[in-house]
Design a protein around this motif. Structure first.
Motif, PDB file in Angstrom:
ATOM      1  N   UNK A   1     -27.344  30.171 -19.830  1.00  0.00           N
ATOM      2  CA  UNK A   1     -28.244  30.992 -20.642  1.00  0.00           C
ATOM      3  C   UNK A   1     -29.674  30.922 -20.132  1.00  0.00           C
ATOM      4  N   UNK A   2     -30.133  29.728 -19.821  1.00  0.00           N
ATOM      5  CA  UNK A   2     -31.518  29.581 -19.372  1.00  0.00           C
ATOM      6  C   UNK A   2     -31.753  30.284 -18.037  1.00  0.00           C
ATOM      7  N   UNK A   3     -30.773  30.293 -17.146  1.00  0.00           N
ATOM      8  CA  UNK A   3     -30.934  31.052 -15.889  1.00  0.00           C
ATOM      9  C   UNK A   3     -31.110  32.542 -16.193  1.00  0.00           C
ATOM     10  N   UNK A   4     -30.306  33.063 -17.112  1.00  0.00           N
ATOM     11  CA  UNK A   4     -30.433  34.472 -17.483  1.00  0.00           C
ATOM     12  C   UNK A   4     -31.767  34.748 -18.170  1.00  0.00           C
ATOM     13  N   UNK A   5     -32.144  33.864 -19.081  1.00  0.00           N
ATOM     14  CA  UNK A   5     -33.403  34.035 -19.817  1.00  0.00           C
ATOM     15  C   UNK A   5     -34.594  33.956 -18.862  1.00  0.00           C
ATOM     16  N   UNK A   6     -34.587  32.979 -17.972  1.00  0.00           N
ATOM     17  CA  UNK A   6     -35.688  32.862 -17.000  1.00  0.00           C
ATOM     18  C   UNK A   6     -35.757  34.093 -16.116  1.00  0.00           C
ATOM     19  N   UNK A   7     -34.613  34.617 -15.706  1.00  0.00           N
ATOM     20  CA  UNK A   7     -34.575  35.814 -14.869  1.00  0.00           C
ATOM     21  C   UNK A   7     -35.063  37.054 -15.575  1.00  0.00           C
ATOM     22  N   UNK A   8     -34.968  37.061 -16.896  1.00  0.00           N
ATOM     23  CA  UNK A   8     -35.400  38.234 -17.662  1.00  0.00           C
ATOM     24  C   UNK A   8     -36.915  38.290 -17.839  1.00  0.00           C
ATOM     25  N   UNK A   9     -37.589  37.156 -17.670  1.00  0.00           N
ATOM     26  CA  UNK A   9     -39.043  37.046 -17.828  1.00  0.00           C
ATOM     27  C   UNK A   9     -39.513  37.408 -19.236  1.00  0.00           C
ATOM     28  N   UNK A  10     -38.644  37.218 -20.233  1.00  0.00           N
ATOM     29  CA  UNK A  10     -39.031  37.600 -21.593  1.00  0.00           C
ATOM     30  C   UNK A  10     -39.874  36.524 -22.279  1.00  0.00           C
ATOM     31  N   UNK A  11     -39.833  35.291 -21.783  1.00  0.00           N
ATOM     32  CA  UNK A  11     -40.602  34.214 -22.419  1.00  0.00           C
ATOM     33  C   UNK A  11     -41.281  33.338 -21.369  1.00  0.00           C
ATOM     34  N   UNK A  12     -41.761  33.950 -20.335  1.00  0.00           N
ATOM     35  CA  UNK A  12     -42.383  33.214 -19.245  1.00  0.00           C
ATOM     36  C   UNK A  12     -43.388  32.197 -19.770  1.00  0.00           C
ATOM     37  N   UNK A  13     -43.190  30.940 -19.389  1.00  0.00           N
ATOM     38  CA  UNK A  13     -44.062  29.857 -19.819  1.00  0.00           C
ATOM     39  C   UNK A  13     -43.569  29.135 -21.063  1.00  0.00           C
ATOM     40  N   UNK A  14     -42.568  29.676 -21.736  1.00  0.00           N
ATOM     41  CA  UNK A  14     -42.043  29.087 -22.974  1.00  0.00           C
ATOM     42  C   UNK A  14     -40.601  28.607 -22.821  1.00  0.00           C
ATOM     43  N   UNK A  15     -40.081  28.601 -21.598  1.00  0.00           N
ATOM     44  CA  UNK A  15     -38.676  28.281 -21.364  1.00  0.00           C
ATOM     45  C   UNK A  15     -38.291  26.882 -21.835  1.00  0.00           C
ATOM     46  N   UNK A  16     -39.144  25.901 -21.616  1.00  0.00           N
ATOM     47  CA  UNK A  16     -38.813  24.519 -21.994  1.00  0.00           C
ATOM     48  C   UNK A  16     -38.636  24.404 -23.499  1.00  0.00           C
ATOM     49  N   UNK A  17     -39.500  25.033 -24.265  1.00  0.00           N
ATOM     50  CA  UNK A  17     -39.391  24.993 -25.730  1.00  0.00           C
ATOM     51  C   UNK A  17     -38.101  25.659 -26.190  1.00  0.00           C
ATOM     52  N   UNK A  18     -37.780  26.799 -25.616  1.00  0.00           N
ATOM     53  CA  UNK A  18     -36.565  27.524 -25.995  1.00  0.00           C
ATOM     54  C   UNK A  18     -35.330  26.711 -25.628  1.00  0.00           C
ATOM     55  N   UNK A  19     -35.330  26.117 -24.461  1.00  0.00           N
ATOM     56  CA  UNK A  19     -34.185  25.303 -24.039  1.00  0.00           C
ATOM     57  C   UNK A  19     -33.978  24.114 -24.980  1.00  0.00           C
ATOM     58  N   UNK A  20     -35.047  23.458 -25.359  1.00  0.00           N
ATOM     59  CA  UNK A  20     -34.955  22.314 -26.272  1.00  0.00           C
ATOM     60  C   UNK A  20     -34.368  22.741 -27.622  1.00  0.00           C
ATOM     61  N   UNK A  21     -34.877  23.823 -28.180  1.00  0.00           N
ATOM     62  CA  UNK A  21     -34.381  24.306 -29.472  1.00  0.00           C
ATOM     63  C   UNK A  21     -32.921  24.754 -29.371  1.00  0.00           C
ATOM     64  N   UNK A  22     -32.563  25.403 -28.283  1.00  0.00           N
ATOM     65  CA  UNK A  22     -31.190  25.857 -28.081  1.00  0.00           C
ATOM     66  C   UNK A  22     -30.236  24.672 -28.008  1.00  0.00           C
ATOM     67  N   UNK A  23     -30.603  23.639 -27.256  1.00  0.00           N
ATOM     68  CA  UNK A  23     -29.754  22.436 -27.172  1.00  0.00           C
ATOM     69  C   UNK A  23     -29.574  21.790 -28.540  1.00  0.00           C
ATOM     70  N   UNK A  24     -30.636  21.696 -29.311  1.00  0.00           N
ATOM     71  CA  UNK A  24     -30.558  21.086 -30.644  1.00  0.00           C
ATOM     72  C   UNK A  24     -29.663  21.918 -31.566  1.00  0.00           C
ATOM     73  N   UNK A  25     -29.831  23.233 -31.543  1.00  0.00           N
ATOM     74  CA  UNK A  25     -29.024  24.098 -32.398  1.00  0.00           C
ATOM     75  C   UNK A  25     -27.542  24.017 -32.033  1.00  0.00           C
ATOM     76  N   UNK A  26     -27.252  24.023 -30.753  1.00  0.00           N
ATOM     77  CA  UNK A  26     -25.858  23.920 -30.321  1.00  0.00           C
ATOM     78  C   UNK A  26     -25.264  22.569 -30.685  1.00  0.00           C
ATOM     79  N   UNK A  27     -26.025  21.496 -30.479  1.00  0.00           N
ATOM     80  CA  UNK A  27     -25.538  20.172 -30.832  1.00  0.00           C
ATOM     81  C   UNK A  27     -25.259  20.081 -32.335  1.00  0.00           C
ATOM     82  N   UNK A  28     -26.175  20.606 -33.151  1.00  0.00           N
ATOM     83  CA  UNK A  28     -25.968  20.591 -34.592  1.00  0.00           C
ATOM     84  C   UNK A  28     -24.707  21.371 -34.982  1.00  0.00           C
ATOM     85  N   UNK A  29     -24.497  22.533 -34.360  1.00  0.00           N
ATOM     86  CA  UNK A  29     -23.328  23.355 -34.676  1.00  0.00           C
ATOM     87  C   UNK A  29     -22.029  22.659 -34.280  1.00  0.00           C
ATOM     88  N   UNK A  30     -22.010  22.054 -33.101  1.00  0.00           N
ATOM     89  CA  UNK A  30     -20.810  21.378 -32.602  1.00  0.00           C
ATOM     90  C   UNK A  30     -20.519  20.107 -33.403  1.00  0.00           C
TER      91      UNK A  30
END
Length: 170
Positions: free
Chosen positions: A44-73
């Motif tokens: 997901x992060x490779x696709x998101x980084x390639x889209x340039x939709x959140x340039x400079x905010x990737x680390x924050x998004x990745x952290x939140x995504x990992x936490x959300x997925x871990x909570x769901x699992x």
């Protein structure tokens, strides 16, 4: 969908290029296994980084995504590999990204989560994921059943985006 055999193993994506306003949409499922989280986040992060939709905010998004997925699992589906976690991501260049993570668990009351910064909780081994997601993203909310988290991150450098707007990436 109630079993992993009904799942399309690949990510379904649509990407309209890198022109202003271009859109990336991702819709995918993973089994409730901790080992499925990292490969999904990396793709997901490779696709998101390639889209340039959140340039400079990737680390924050990745952290939140990992936490959300871990909570769901772990907490939502309680590591039941027959239950699935659904991830939907939508981003637009210059506007930001919205991510929804859904599980097939019993849900929870988000208001009942103890404050992880309270003195009595500082040494707890769990209970910081939602707090971390809220710090990393601009908006975090849960559906009424507590089986779905909605997260939003806007580009902080874009003065044309109203910070009170809920149109993040859509």
């Amino acid at each position: 969908m109630s079993s992993a055999r009904n799942v399309n193993s690949g990510l379904r994506t649509e990407f309209a290029g890198r022109r202003p306003g271009s859109l990336l949409e991702i819709d995918t499922w993973i089994p409730s296994e901790p080992r499925a989280i990292a490969p999904l986040v990396e793709r997901l992060m490779r696709l998101i980084e390639g889209s340039h939709c959140i340039t400079g905010e990737e680390i924050a998004v990745e952290l939140a995504l990992r936490e959300a997925l871990n909570n769901a699992v772990v907490h939502g589906n309680r590591l039941d590999a027959h239950k699935l976690v659904h991830v939907r991501c939508r981003c637009r260049v210059g506007k930001g990204i919205s991510i929804t993570v859904s599980d097939q668990g019993q849900g929870f009351d988000a208001s009942s989560i103890p404050d992880p910064l309270a003195v009595e909780n500082l040494l707890a081994e769990h209970g910081r994921g939602i707090h971390i997601m809220k710090l990393a993203m601009d908006q975090v909310s849960f559906d009424e059943r507590g089986t779905e988290v909605h997260m939003c991150k806007r580009l902080t450098r874009n003065p044309r985006v109203d910070p009170q707007s809920d149109s993040c990436g859509s």
